[in-house]
Design a protein around this motif. Structure first.
Motif, PDB file in Angstrom:
ATOM      1  N   ASN A   1       0.830  -1.203   0.000  1.00 26.23           N
ATOM      2  CA  ASN A   1       0.000   0.000   0.000  1.00 26.23           C
ATOM      3  C   ASN A   1       0.869   1.260   0.000  1.00 26.23           C
ATOM      4  O   ASN A   1       2.065   1.200   0.330  1.00 26.23           O
ATOM      5  CB  ASN A   1      -0.980   0.012   1.178  1.00 26.23           C
TER       6      ASN A   1
ATOM      7  N   LEU B   1      -4.813  12.149  -2.962  1.00 22.11           N
ATOM      8  CA  LEU B   1      -5.246  11.167  -3.957  1.00 22.11           C
ATOM      9  C   LEU B   1      -5.895  11.823  -5.174  1.00 22.11           C
ATOM     10  O   LEU B   1      -5.729  11.351  -6.304  1.00 22.11           O
ATOM     11  CB  LEU B   1      -6.181  10.145  -3.324  1.00 22.11           C
ATOM     12  N   GLU B   2      -6.614  12.908  -4.969  1.00 18.11           N
ATOM     13  CA  GLU B   2      -7.204  13.633  -6.099  1.00 18.11           C
ATOM     14  C   GLU B   2      -6.107  14.213  -6.994  1.00 18.11           C
ATOM     15  O   GLU B   2      -6.185  14.162  -8.227  1.00 18.11           O
ATOM     16  CB  GLU B   2      -8.109  14.764  -5.594  1.00 18.11           C
TER      17      GLU B   2
ATOM     18  N   ARG C   1       0.843   3.828   1.879  1.00 20.69           N
ATOM     19  CA  ARG C   1       1.339   4.277   3.183  1.00 20.69           C
ATOM     20  C   ARG C   1       2.684   3.655   3.511  1.00 20.69           C
ATOM     21  O   ARG C   1       3.492   4.250   4.225  1.00 20.69           O
ATOM     22  CB  ARG C   1       0.309   3.929   4.276  1.00 20.69           C
TER      23      ARG C   1
ATOM     24  N   THR D   1      -0.966  11.495   1.745  1.00 24.46           N
ATOM     25  CA  THR D   1      -2.163  11.438   2.583  1.00 24.46           C
ATOM     26  C   THR D   1      -3.387  11.257   1.689  1.00 24.46           C
ATOM     27  O   THR D   1      -3.302  11.376   0.451  1.00 24.46           O
ATOM     28  CB  THR D   1      -2.337  12.741   3.397  1.00 24.46           C
ATOM     29  N   GLU D   2      -4.506  10.977   2.313  1.00 26.75           N
ATOM     30  CA  GLU D   2      -5.743  10.827   1.538  1.00 26.75           C
ATOM     31  C   GLU D   2      -6.073  12.097   0.760  1.00 26.75           C
ATOM     32  O   GLU D   2      -6.676  12.033  -0.318  1.00 26.75           O
ATOM     33  CB  GLU D   2      -6.905  10.467   2.468  1.00 26.75           C
ATOM     34  N   ASN D   3      -5.671  13.235   1.271  1.00 29.44           N
ATOM     35  CA  ASN D   3      -5.936  14.497   0.576  1.00 29.44           C
ATOM     36  C   ASN D   3      -5.155  14.627  -0.729  1.00 29.44           C
ATOM     37  O   ASN D   3      -5.461  15.490  -1.564  1.00 29.44           O
ATOM     38  CB  ASN D   3      -5.599  15.684   1.482  1.00 29.44           C
TER      39      ASN D   3
ATOM     40  N   LYS E   1      -7.297   5.035  -4.164  1.00 31.93           N
ATOM     41  CA  LYS E   1      -7.892   4.837  -2.841  1.00 31.93           C
ATOM     42  C   LYS E   1      -7.691   3.413  -2.352  1.00 31.93           C
ATOM     43  O   LYS E   1      -7.361   3.177  -1.169  1.00 31.93           O
ATOM     44  CB  LYS E   1      -9.387   5.170  -2.896  1.00 31.93           C
TER      45      LYS E   1
ATOM     46  N   TYR F   1      -4.165   2.948  -1.234  1.00 35.79           N
ATOM     47  CA  TYR F   1      -3.743   3.767  -0.095  1.00 35.79           C
ATOM     48  C   TYR F   1      -3.755   2.940   1.200  1.00 35.79           C
ATOM     49  O   TYR F   1      -2.844   3.001   2.000  1.00 35.79           O
ATOM     50  CB  TYR F   1      -4.640   4.977   0.062  1.00 35.79           C
TER      51      TYR F   1
END
Length: 386
Positions: A339, A352-353, A341, A348-350, A383, A386
């Motif tokens: 993954n 991914l876009e 991480r 970070t998840e922010n 996602k 991640y």
């Protein structure tokens, strides 16, 4: 369906243990009188550089050393090296190392032999004429850059790829001996990159019979020997066939105009977070392949058969799931994270876009995939990874 295809291969290849000893012969054949020798600081600190410079010194071949090549090389590296080449009077380039060093050598030879700057030639078929003579010596079994007609550099947060037969190296000395001391981690990451070059050239809209023959052999060899090469870095047979499989991956990309969606997503990781290319490619394989399989289950299953994965009695989706599962198991065996991480690069998840936008902008490689991913599907892959 009968398909037309082109095989753009300009590179003389000398393959096998001891191939690097033929360096003076090829310098003479290519007419080099003073060499710009390009490598990265890592190679510069190893005996590999001494091996090559000792050969040049013994043959009284003059050279200038540029040992500042960086991973995911920026266009600035190429421009800097072109200036050094011209100031020192060099008339030939040698790239020693992994894909970055070989791409920089090809880029320098191209730019120095034409009137414009590297970025003016980005795209497909935009190089006006052949550049300076260029010879490459790979020290990893991964990129296939030794024979590919592709050169990748970065500018800002974008990848600039030049795709043209005129930038191919004139000669490649592929000596498995130079990979014998490669650390396990690098062996694993570059080995997966080589595997994916063959896989994506098999699962592509630009498929053709010759590419199928080359890629199935590359897949079979790398799948057979990658675990062995990682487990025992001194395994000569494994190193031989990993170098061979990587070479086939380079040929395959010449037959199919390059890689596909896995590389599109990997380029985003490399550009935005400077993840080493082999590791970035490896990270995106399982989830991307699970989606791409839908484009042609029959070919995906044939790929699994080349890996020796039994899919008898399974439905097409079940076979694809088994193949992806075997790839993930191979990752566990050779120490590849499963993954994002696990990369520890601050994703970070922010992010991914942003990664999705960068990947989706890679229209050339994304368009090669047999299954065309939507932007939402690309985001879903990031996602899931991640």
């Amino acid at each position: 369906m009968e398909k037309s295809f082109r095989f753009n291969c300009r590179t003389m290849v000398n393959f096998g243990f001891g191939a690097v000893s033929a360096l003076p012969e090829y310098v003479a054949k290519l007419g080099g009188t003073k060499i710009l020798l390009l490598c990265d600081p890592g190679i510069a600190s190893t005996p590999i550089l001494d091996t090559v410079t000792d050969i040049l010194d013994s043959a009284d071949i003059d050279y200038e050393l540029f040992d500042k090549v960086t991973p995911e090389p920026p266009v600035a590296d190429i421009l800097k090296a072109v200036d050094i080449l011209r100031e020192s009077g060099c008339d030939m380039c040698i790239g020693l190392g992994g894909g970055s060093a070989m791409d920089v050598a090809k880029g320098v030879a191209m730019a120095a032999g034409n009137d414009g700057k590297y970025e003016e030639y980005a795209g497909i078929g935009n190089v006006p004429r052949k550049g300076l003579p260029c010879l490459v010596i790979p020290t990893t079994a991964g990129t296939g850059a030794e024979v590919s007609i592709i050169c990748i550099a970065t500018k800002g947060e974008s990848k600039l790829g030049v795709v043209d037969p005129l930038i191919a190296a004139d000669a490649a000395l592929v000596d498995p001996e130079l990979t014998m001391g490669l650390p396990r981690k690098m062996t694993a990451e570059t080995g997966v990159d080589a595997l994916v070059h063959n896989i994506e050239s098999f699962l592509t809209v630009t498929e053709n019979p010759m590419a199928d023959a080359v890629t199935l052999e590359g897949i079979r060899r790398i799948w057979t020997y990658l675990r062995r090469a990682v487990a025992n870095p001194g395994d000569r047979e494994a190193r031989y066939y990993m170098a061979y499989g990587s070479l086939l991956g380079g040929y395959a990309m010449n037959l199919t105009d390059g890689a596909a969606s896995v590389h599109g997503l990997a380029f985003a990781l490399g550009t935005l977070f400077h993840v080493p290319h082999g590791l970035a490619v490896a990270m995106m394989v399982p989830r991307t392949m699970a989606a791409v399989a839908k484009g042609n289950y029959a070919k995906f299953t044939a790929m699994g058969e080349a890996m020796g994965i039994c899919c008898a009695g399974l439905t097409a989706p079940q076979a694809a799931e088994r193949i992806v599962g075997e790839i993930e198991q191979m990752y566990r065996d050779i120490g590849i994270p499963l993954n994002l991480r696990g990369l520890n690069v601050g994703i970070t998840e922010n992010d991914l876009e942003r990664l999705t936008d960068e990947a989706y902008s890679q229209k050339r490689v994304m368009g090669h995939s047999m299954y065309q991913l939507t932007r939402d599907e690309v985001l879903a892959i990031f996602k899931a990874a991640y």
